[in-house]
Design a protein around this motif. Structure first.
Motif, PDB file in Angstrom:
ATOM      1  N   GLN A  47      44.630  26.564  27.224  1.00  0.00           N
ATOM      2  CA  GLN A  47      43.289  26.989  27.610  1.00  0.00           C
ATOM      3  C   GLN A  47      42.261  26.606  26.549  1.00  0.00           C
ATOM      4  O   GLN A  47      41.141  26.230  26.875  1.00  0.00           O
ATOM      5  CB  GLN A  47      43.259  28.502  27.888  1.00  0.00           C
ATOM      6  CG  GLN A  47      43.933  28.886  29.179  1.00  0.00           C
ATOM      7  CD  GLN A  47      45.424  29.152  29.048  1.00  0.00           C
ATOM      8  OE1 GLN A  47      46.081  28.683  28.129  1.00  0.00           O
ATOM      9  NE2 GLN A  47      45.975  29.914  29.975  1.00  0.00           N
ATOM     10  N   ASP A  74      35.297  35.171  21.041  1.00  0.00           N
ATOM     11  CA  ASP A  74      36.506  35.947  21.250  1.00  0.00           C
ATOM     12  C   ASP A  74      37.403  35.170  22.219  1.00  0.00           C
ATOM     13  O   ASP A  74      36.912  34.469  23.090  1.00  0.00           O
ATOM     14  CB  ASP A  74      36.110  37.307  21.849  1.00  0.00           C
ATOM     15  CG  ASP A  74      37.296  38.210  22.003  1.00  0.00           C
ATOM     16  OD1 ASP A  74      37.820  38.280  23.140  1.00  0.00           O
ATOM     17  OD2 ASP A  74      37.715  38.815  21.018  1.00  0.00           O
ATOM     18  N   SER A  75      38.703  35.287  22.073  1.00  0.00           N
ATOM     19  CA  SER A  75      39.632  34.571  22.959  1.00  0.00           C
ATOM     20  C   SER A  75      39.373  34.864  24.425  1.00  0.00           C
ATOM     21  O   SER A  75      39.507  33.987  25.273  1.00  0.00           O
ATOM     22  CB  SER A  75      41.081  34.950  22.629  1.00  0.00           C
ATOM     23  OG  SER A  75      41.440  34.464  21.376  1.00  0.00           O
ATOM     24  N   SER A  76      39.003  36.100  24.739  1.00  0.00           N
ATOM     25  CA  SER A  76      38.752  36.451  26.146  1.00  0.00           C
ATOM     26  C   SER A  76      37.582  35.657  26.716  1.00  0.00           C
ATOM     27  O   SER A  76      37.579  35.300  27.895  1.00  0.00           O
ATOM     28  CB  SER A  76      38.515  37.952  26.299  1.00  0.00           C
ATOM     29  OG  SER A  76      37.389  38.360  25.552  1.00  0.00           O
ATOM     30  N   ALA A  77      36.589  35.331  25.894  1.00  0.00           N
ATOM     31  CA  ALA A  77      35.456  34.520  26.358  1.00  0.00           C
ATOM     32  C   ALA A  77      35.891  33.083  26.622  1.00  0.00           C
ATOM     33  O   ALA A  77      35.425  32.446  27.573  1.00  0.00           O
ATOM     34  CB  ALA A  77      34.326  34.551  25.332  1.00  0.00           C
ATOM     35  N   LEU A  79      38.968  32.180  27.546  1.00  0.00           N
ATOM     36  CA  LEU A  79      39.761  32.237  28.773  1.00  0.00           C
ATOM     37  C   LEU A  79      38.875  32.386  30.003  1.00  0.00           C
ATOM     38  O   LEU A  79      39.110  31.738  31.033  1.00  0.00           O
ATOM     39  CB  LEU A  79      40.765  33.385  28.701  1.00  0.00           C
ATOM     40  CG  LEU A  79      41.796  33.288  27.576  1.00  0.00           C
ATOM     41  CD1 LEU A  79      42.688  34.513  27.554  1.00  0.00           C
ATOM     42  CD2 LEU A  79      42.618  32.023  27.695  1.00  0.00           C
ATOM     43  N   LYS A  80      37.838  33.202  29.914  1.00  0.00           N
ATOM     44  CA  LYS A  80      36.921  33.387  31.039  1.00  0.00           C
ATOM     45  C   LYS A  80      36.205  32.080  31.383  1.00  0.00           C
ATOM     46  O   LYS A  80      36.080  31.721  32.557  1.00  0.00           O
ATOM     47  CB  LYS A  80      35.896  34.473  30.708  1.00  0.00           C
ATOM     48  CG  LYS A  80      34.940  34.764  31.841  1.00  0.00           C
ATOM     49  CD  LYS A  80      33.958  35.857  31.480  1.00  0.00           C
ATOM     50  CE  LYS A  80      33.009  36.060  32.656  1.00  0.00           C
ATOM     51  NZ  LYS A  80      31.900  36.906  32.328  1.00  0.00           N
ATOM     52  N   THR A  81      35.751  31.364  30.379  1.00  0.00           N
ATOM     53  CA  THR A  81      35.073  30.086  30.599  1.00  0.00           C
ATOM     54  C   THR A  81      36.004  29.097  31.289  1.00  0.00           C
ATOM     55  O   THR A  81      35.599  28.400  32.228  1.00  0.00           O
ATOM     56  CB  THR A  81      34.567  29.495  29.275  1.00  0.00           C
ATOM     57  OG1 THR A  81      33.666  30.421  28.678  1.00  0.00           O
ATOM     58  CG2 THR A  81      33.876  28.160  29.484  1.00  0.00           C
ATOM     59  N   GLN A  83      38.667  29.807  33.161  1.00  0.00           N
ATOM     60  CA  GLN A  83      38.933  30.268  34.521  1.00  0.00           C
ATOM     61  C   GLN A  83      37.762  29.981  35.458  1.00  0.00           C
ATOM     62  O   GLN A  83      37.960  29.693  36.633  1.00  0.00           O
ATOM     63  CB  GLN A  83      39.247  31.760  34.523  1.00  0.00           C
ATOM     64  CG  GLN A  83      40.594  32.062  33.919  1.00  0.00           C
ATOM     65  CD  GLN A  83      40.839  33.544  33.727  1.00  0.00           C
ATOM     66  OE1 GLN A  83      39.931  34.361  33.812  1.00  0.00           O
ATOM     67  NE2 GLN A  83      42.084  33.895  33.450  1.00  0.00           N
ATOM     68  N   GLU A  84      36.550  30.034  34.936  1.00  0.00           N
ATOM     69  CA  GLU A  84      35.366  29.773  35.755  1.00  0.00           C
ATOM     70  C   GLU A  84      35.172  28.283  36.057  1.00  0.00           C
ATOM     71  O   GLU A  84      34.489  27.931  37.002  1.00  0.00           O
ATOM     72  CB  GLU A  84      34.117  30.301  35.051  1.00  0.00           C
ATOM     73  CG  GLU A  84      34.042  31.810  35.015  1.00  0.00           C
ATOM     74  CD  GLU A  84      32.916  32.329  34.135  1.00  0.00           C
ATOM     75  OE1 GLU A  84      32.305  31.533  33.375  1.00  0.00           O
ATOM     76  OE2 GLU A  84      32.655  33.544  34.188  1.00  0.00           O
ATOM     77  N   ASN A  85      35.771  27.410  35.252  1.00  0.00           N
ATOM     78  CA  ASN A  85      35.517  25.978  35.379  1.00  0.00           C
ATOM     79  C   ASN A  85      36.711  25.148  35.831  1.00  0.00           C
ATOM     80  O   ASN A  85      36.555  23.969  36.130  1.00  0.00           O
ATOM     81  CB  ASN A  85      34.995  25.420  34.053  1.00  0.00           C
ATOM     82  CG  ASN A  85      33.584  25.867  33.776  1.00  0.00           C
ATOM     83  OD1 ASN A  85      32.646  25.272  34.274  1.00  0.00           O
ATOM     84  ND2 ASN A  85      33.427  26.943  33.012  1.00  0.00           N
ATOM     85  N   GLN A  90      47.945  30.872  37.690  1.00  0.00           N
ATOM     86  CA  GLN A  90      48.325  31.623  36.498  1.00  0.00           C
ATOM     87  C   GLN A  90      49.647  32.362  36.682  1.00  0.00           C
ATOM     88  O   GLN A  90      50.055  33.128  35.832  1.00  0.00           O
ATOM     89  CB  GLN A  90      47.229  32.619  36.151  1.00  0.00           C
ATOM     90  CG  GLN A  90      45.955  31.924  35.765  1.00  0.00           C
ATOM     91  CD  GLN A  90      44.866  32.924  35.411  1.00  0.00           C
ATOM     92  OE1 GLN A  90      45.092  34.116  35.375  1.00  0.00           O
ATOM     93  NE2 GLN A  90      43.685  32.423  35.146  1.00  0.00           N
TER      94      GLN A  90
END
Length: 103
Positions: A47, A74-77, A79-81, A83-85, A90
């Protein structure tokens, strides 16, 4: 020019001599990041590489800009980016040759 990015900061030589020779054969100029940008206890290196690729290709950012971004995020940001693109499954139950029932 080739950018070599490893979110754990590992050098190109970590990937073996055949890979190093391949890269050197096709690149006269190489940028390597030696900075760790992902937590050592995480398993999200794919990721982080997708995030790097997205920023490099779509957003036209330099390696240093992306590494700076990753160090501030942050790692969660990250991962979110991703997942959005990107569309990807998963579920670890999925085979590469079968469609995913959960997606």
């Amino acid at each position: 020019s080739v950018d070599f990015f490893d979110s754990l900061g590992k050098p190109l030589s970590n990937y073996g001599k055949p890979f190093v020779n391949f890269v050197k054969r096709y690149s006269h100029n190489m940028n390597c990041s030696k900075i760790i940008t992902q937590p050592l206890n995480s398993d999200f290196c794919g990721q982080f590489c997708l995030f790097y690729s997205l920023q490099k290709v779509k957003m036209k950012k330099s390696m240093s800009e992306i590494v700076t971004m990753l160090n501030e995020m942050d790692s969660s940001a990250v991962l979110k980016t991703v997942q959005e693109n990107f569309e990807f499954c998963q579920s670890f139950k999925c085979s590469l040759l079968q469609s995913c029932e959960n997606c």
